[in-house]
Write an enzyme that holds these catalytic residues in place. Sequence first.
Site, PDB file in Angstrom:
ATOM      1  CB  SER A 100       5.302  -1.985   4.670  1.00  0.00           C
ATOM      2  OG  SER A 100       4.177  -2.967   5.052  1.00  0.00           O
TER       3      SER A 100
ATOM      4  CD  GLU B 161      -3.390   5.686 -14.456  1.00  0.00           C
ATOM      5  OE1 GLU B 161      -3.555   4.921 -14.490  1.00  0.00           O
ATOM      6  OE2 GLU B 161      -2.838   6.794 -14.656  1.00  0.00           O
TER       7      GLU B 161
ATOM      8  CG  HIS C  84       0.286  -1.118   3.571  1.00  0.00           C
ATOM      9  ND1 HIS C  84       0.728  -2.011   2.012  1.00  0.00           N
ATOM     10  CD2 HIS C  84       1.962  -1.174   3.897  1.00  0.00           C
ATOM     11  CE1 HIS C  84       1.587  -2.082   1.974  1.00  0.00           C
ATOM     12  NE2 HIS C  84       2.211  -2.667   2.881  1.00  0.00           N
TER      13      HIS C  84
END
Length: 251
Positions: A31, A208, A215
């Site tokens: 990722s 939130e 990341h």
Amino acid sequence: MKRITLLLFPLLLLAFAPLPRKTKVYLIGDSTCANKEVRAFPETGWGMPFAYFFDSTIEVDNRAKNGRSTRTFLSEGLWQPVADNLQAGDYVFIQFGHNDESKEKTDRYTSPDQYKANLVRFVTETRAKGAIPVLLTPVSRRKFDDKGVALETHAEYAPLVRAVAAELAVPLIEMDERTKTLYQQFGAEASKLLFLQLEKDEHPNYPEGKTDNTHFNELGARKVAQIVLQGIRELNLELAAHIRKPIAPKK
């Protein structure tokens, strides 16, 4: 009429001639490199800005996927299409480690021995097609001690990448150390500006808020991609000759 036909014939041949094949640069990894869906923004993998660094003869094909380790990249069949389509002169940039070392995530964890074996497989199968493998140590996570010193976050797996690179004479780009240095240059607090760090209601995708030290956001991904670009130049890969040249300003 005959003369006109003779003159036009070569032009017609050129018009229907196939375009030269572009050299492909495949990115395989996790990722931290992957392309992101709109719903994940501002999360950005470094492979996204990296795709714009090269001239029109190069095509960057980012196959990195969220949550993948070397083991799952193989077991889910993500590697085989890359291996099948490789042609001589293509590149495969290989960056794994975050998920391989996650012992608590048994669906993706890869033992050190298997991790090393999987890297060897990527390298050997790439070379079998006449393509060029490039190994990257995993990018560092953002972690500082109480004195503001950036800490090592891949103490076991990054050395395995270096070992495979040395044993098989594979070009290596040192991402672990260089990203850690980047965070240190920003400092413990300002380095948050490189990551997916958001206050509540700051972005509609994360109402939130978000505190993520793995990341990158757009800025962080670009900075990390620039480190990869620096590595390409230092290794003197043929690919470096195809880095975009700046457009001269109009006079």
